[in-house]
Design a protein around this motif. Structure first.
Motif, PDB file in Angstrom:
ATOM      1  N   ALA A 265      32.791  48.915  29.209  1.00  0.00           N
ATOM      2  CA  ALA A 265      33.318  47.554  29.157  1.00  0.00           C
ATOM      3  C   ALA A 265      32.605  46.641  30.149  1.00  0.00           C
ATOM      4  CB  ALA A 265      34.818  47.571  29.450  1.00  0.00           C
ATOM      5  N   GLU A 266      32.515  45.366  29.813  1.00  0.00           N
ATOM      6  CA  GLU A 266      31.944  44.366  30.724  1.00  0.00           C
ATOM      7  C   GLU A 266      33.104  43.653  31.402  1.00  0.00           C
ATOM      8  OE1 GLU A 266      28.662  42.200  29.973  1.00  0.00           O
ATOM      9  OE2 GLU A 266      27.596  43.793  28.937  1.00  0.00           O
ATOM     10  N   TYR A 267      33.113  43.680  32.720  1.00  0.00           N
ATOM     11  CA  TYR A 267      34.244  43.098  33.440  1.00  0.00           C
ATOM     12  C   TYR A 267      33.833  42.698  34.855  1.00  0.00           C
ATOM     13  CZ  TYR A 267      34.386  47.788  35.480  1.00  0.00           C
ATOM     14  OH  TYR A 267      34.056  48.953  36.124  1.00  0.00           O
ATOM     15  N   ASP A 268      34.645  41.828  35.449  1.00  0.00           N
ATOM     16  CA  ASP A 268      34.419  41.354  36.816  1.00  0.00           C
ATOM     17  C   ASP A 268      35.476  41.883  37.786  1.00  0.00           C
ATOM     18  OD1 ASP A 268      32.352  39.507  35.848  1.00  0.00           O
ATOM     19  OD2 ASP A 268      34.027  38.375  35.006  1.00  0.00           O
TER      20      ASP A 268
ATOM     21  N   GLY B  98      50.430  47.663  45.870  1.00  0.00           N
ATOM     22  CA  GLY B  98      49.788  48.751  45.142  1.00  0.00           C
ATOM     23  C   GLY B  98      50.226  48.839  43.693  1.00  0.00           C
ATOM     24  N   ALA B  99      51.408  48.299  43.382  1.00  0.00           N
ATOM     25  CA  ALA B  99      51.928  48.370  42.016  1.00  0.00           C
ATOM     26  C   ALA B  99      51.162  47.472  41.049  1.00  0.00           C
ATOM     27  CB  ALA B  99      53.410  47.980  42.004  1.00  0.00           C
ATOM     28  N   CYS B 100      50.509  46.434  41.578  1.00  0.00           N
ATOM     29  CA  CYS B 100      49.725  45.531  40.725  1.00  0.00           C
ATOM     30  C   CYS B 100      48.626  44.926  41.579  1.00  0.00           C
ATOM     31  CB  CYS B 100      50.600  44.445  40.130  1.00  0.00           C
ATOM     32  SG  CYS B 100      49.738  43.352  38.981  1.00  0.00           S
ATOM     33  N   LYS B 101      47.544  45.644  41.695  1.00  0.00           N
ATOM     34  CA  LYS B 101      46.480  45.280  42.636  1.00  0.00           C
ATOM     35  C   LYS B 101      45.224  44.896  41.870  1.00  0.00           C
ATOM     36  CE  LYS B 101      46.312  47.390  46.513  1.00  0.00           C
ATOM     37  NZ  LYS B 101      46.013  47.888  47.857  1.00  0.00           N
ATOM     38  N   VAL B 102      44.675  43.708  42.190  1.00  0.00           N
ATOM     39  CA  VAL B 102      43.441  43.240  41.560  1.00  0.00           C
ATOM     40  C   VAL B 102      42.294  43.390  42.549  1.00  0.00           C
ATOM     41  CG1 VAL B 102      42.243  41.292  40.486  1.00  0.00           C
ATOM     42  CG2 VAL B 102      44.697  41.594  40.127  1.00  0.00           C
ATOM     43  N   ILE B 103      41.199  44.000  42.110  1.00  0.00           N
ATOM     44  CA  ILE B 103      40.044  44.219  42.980  1.00  0.00           C
ATOM     45  C   ILE B 103      38.783  43.693  42.306  1.00  0.00           C
ATOM     46  CG2 ILE B 103      38.683  45.915  44.256  1.00  0.00           C
ATOM     47  CD1 ILE B 103      40.965  47.706  44.412  1.00  0.00           C
ATOM     48  N   ARG B 104      38.022  42.932  43.063  1.00  0.00           N
ATOM     49  CA  ARG B 104      36.721  42.481  42.569  1.00  0.00           C
ATOM     50  C   ARG B 104      35.835  43.710  42.345  1.00  0.00           C
ATOM     51  NH1 ARG B 104      34.486  37.242  43.279  1.00  0.00           N
ATOM     52  NH2 ARG B 104      36.146  36.766  44.788  1.00  0.00           N
ATOM     53  N   ARG B 105      35.119  43.723  41.252  1.00  0.00           N
ATOM     54  CA  ARG B 105      34.335  44.912  40.897  1.00  0.00           C
ATOM     55  C   ARG B 105      33.352  45.305  42.000  1.00  0.00           C
ATOM     56  NH1 ARG B 105      30.998  45.980  35.226  1.00  0.00           N
ATOM     57  NH2 ARG B 105      30.066  47.958  35.853  1.00  0.00           N
ATOM     58  N   GLN B 106      32.655  44.339  42.563  1.00  0.00           N
ATOM     59  CA  GLN B 106      31.686  44.664  43.612  1.00  0.00           C
ATOM     60  C   GLN B 106      32.371  45.306  44.812  1.00  0.00           C
ATOM     61  OE1 GLN B 106      29.238  41.376  44.898  1.00  0.00           O
ATOM     62  NE2 GLN B 106      28.347  42.543  46.588  1.00  0.00           N
ATOM     63  N   CYS B 107      33.541  44.792  45.178  1.00  0.00           N
ATOM     64  CA  CYS B 107      34.304  45.362  46.296  1.00  0.00           C
ATOM     65  C   CYS B 107      34.720  46.793  45.965  1.00  0.00           C
ATOM     66  CB  CYS B 107      35.538  44.496  46.565  1.00  0.00           C
ATOM     67  SG  CYS B 107      36.632  45.127  47.853  1.00  0.00           S
ATOM     68  N   PHE B 108      35.210  47.008  44.751  1.00  0.00           N
ATOM     69  CA  PHE B 108      35.650  48.340  44.319  1.00  0.00           C
ATOM     70  C   PHE B 108      34.511  49.352  44.427  1.00  0.00           C
ATOM     71  CE2 PHE B 108      36.752  51.529  41.044  1.00  0.00           C
ATOM     72  CZ  PHE B 108      38.054  51.832  41.430  1.00  0.00           C
ATOM     73  N   GLU B 109      33.327  48.926  44.022  1.00  0.00           N
ATOM     74  CA  GLU B 109      32.171  49.823  44.070  1.00  0.00           C
ATOM     75  C   GLU B 109      31.733  50.087  45.508  1.00  0.00           C
ATOM     76  OE1 GLU B 109      29.366  47.902  41.503  1.00  0.00           O
ATOM     77  OE2 GLU B 109      30.387  48.559  39.675  1.00  0.00           O
ATOM     78  N   GLU B 110      31.797  49.060  46.357  1.00  0.00           N
ATOM     79  CA  GLU B 110      31.369  49.228  47.754  1.00  0.00           C
ATOM     80  C   GLU B 110      32.280  50.161  48.543  1.00  0.00           C
ATOM     81  OE1 GLU B 110      30.714  45.510  49.728  1.00  0.00           O
ATOM     82  OE2 GLU B 110      29.146  44.884  48.319  1.00  0.00           O
ATOM     83  N   ILE B 111      33.576  50.162  48.231  1.00  0.00           N
ATOM     84  CA  ILE B 111      34.498  51.034  48.967  1.00  0.00           C
ATOM     85  C   ILE B 111      34.606  52.418  48.333  1.00  0.00           C
ATOM     86  CG2 ILE B 111      35.829  49.055  49.788  1.00  0.00           C
ATOM     87  CD1 ILE B 111      38.058  49.857  47.811  1.00  0.00           C
ATOM     88  N   GLY B 112      33.909  52.622  47.229  1.00  0.00           N
ATOM     89  CA  GLY B 112      33.911  53.928  46.580  1.00  0.00           C
ATOM     90  C   GLY B 112      35.154  54.206  45.772  1.00  0.00           C
TER      91      GLY B 112
END
Length: 308
Positions: free
Chosen positions: A107-110, A167-181
């Motif tokens: 999927a393509e997503y941000d 934590g029940a509804c958490k939005v994370i920027r894709r780049q941030c998600f990848e950087e923190i593993g």
């Protein structure tokens, strides 16, 4: 530590009106609440590119309810976790999340949303929250605030530290998600992600004008005492400030269950300490987290002095 920008997935800079987001929802035995979550997402003004719902071994009617919605909404992808119920270390909910996350690789997503299926929210919840990310380029992790009903049935906001996202509804920027593993597969994942993100220069927070209703009170699944023990363990594993923890234990002694809640919190910490458990964060990340906790402590002290 400085955040690097080796690459960015923010397609909105090229003129796209709305950021693209995907949702992953671990679900288990939520037949009482899941339809409210399904209705909330299906009714969003900006719908997700893909919503992967992972059944983690439900024994009730959850699968049937989700299946009906998946049949009429093409963006809902319903899968069953083949590892559900197996004895494994770490957080079951994040194991289920990771299983679902593998389903969105094409999927393509941000943005990535980890969403529990016992929530409901307004139809423009995600549109408004994602616009905050568009405006604040350093915003890495965010949520609204969640409200729970007290024993008299009145809805009340659950207080959170300024840097915390629910934590029940958490939005994370894709780049941030990848950087923190990604999320660590352990209890405390929703604190570790924020500590790691802040250490890399990202902002983490919640917005009080964006509300969600949490229909199943925190701790109701495993009981308040076991929840207290777990929170004590998490505090140890995330390298929290010892003075702040002592004050937290004293405060918990005065809340229900009286005394027992504070003892449970302390036992969780001490048991982890005596067991020599390995922290989930580095020394640098732990130092940053302790600094944030001390800021909270000082702010609370100033508030008490001001009131008096």
């Amino acid at each position: 530590a400085c955040r690097t920008s080796a690459h960015s997935h923010m397609s909105i800079t090229s003129g796209q009106t709305h950021p693209r987001y995907v949702i992953v929802s671990p679900v288990k035995d939520e037949e009482r609440y899941v339809e409210m979550t399904l209705q909330s997402v299906v009714g969003q003004t900006v719908q997700p590119v893909l919503w992967v719902i992972v059944d983690d071994g439900s024994k009730d009617g959850t699968a049937g309810i989700v299946g009906r919605y998946a049949a009429t909404n093409t963006f809902i992808h319903f899968v069953s976790n083949p590892h559900a119920g197996m004895r494994q270390t770490g957080s079951a909910v994040i194991r289920a999340f990771n299983y679902g996350f593998r389903e969105i690789s094409a999927a393509e997503y941000d943005f990535i949303v980890k969403l529990d299926c016992d929530l409901s929210f307004e139809k423009d919840y995600f549109e408004r929250l994602l616009q905050r990310f568009v405006v604040e380029k350093e915003l890495g992790i965010a949520s609204g605030v969640y409200w729970e009903q007290d024993k008299t049935g009145i809805w009340k906001e659950i207080a959170m530290p300024s840097y915390h996202a629910a934590g029940a509804c958490k939005v994370i920027r894709r780049q941030c998600f990848e950087e923190i593993g990604g999320f660590v597969t352990a209890a405390g994942w929703d604190t570790v992600d924020e500590i790691r993100a802040m250490a890399r220069g990202w902002k983490t927070t919640h917005f009080q004008d964006l509300r969600m209703k949490h229909h199943k009170r925190e701790g109701s699944g495993m009981g308040l005492v076991r929840t207290g023990v777990m929170h004590g363990e998490i505090y140890y594993l995330t390298g929290g400030d010892k003075l702040f923890f002592a004050l937290k234990v004293l405060h918990r002694m005065t809340a229900k269950p009286i005394i027992l809640g504070g003892l449970a919190l302390m036992w969780g910490y001490v048991r982890s300490l005596l067991g020599g458990r390995q922290p989930l964060v580095t020394a640098v990340e732990s130092k940053l987290y302790r600094a944030r906790l001390r800021e909270r402590m000082h702010a609370q002290a100033r508030a008490v002095i001001t009131r008096n």
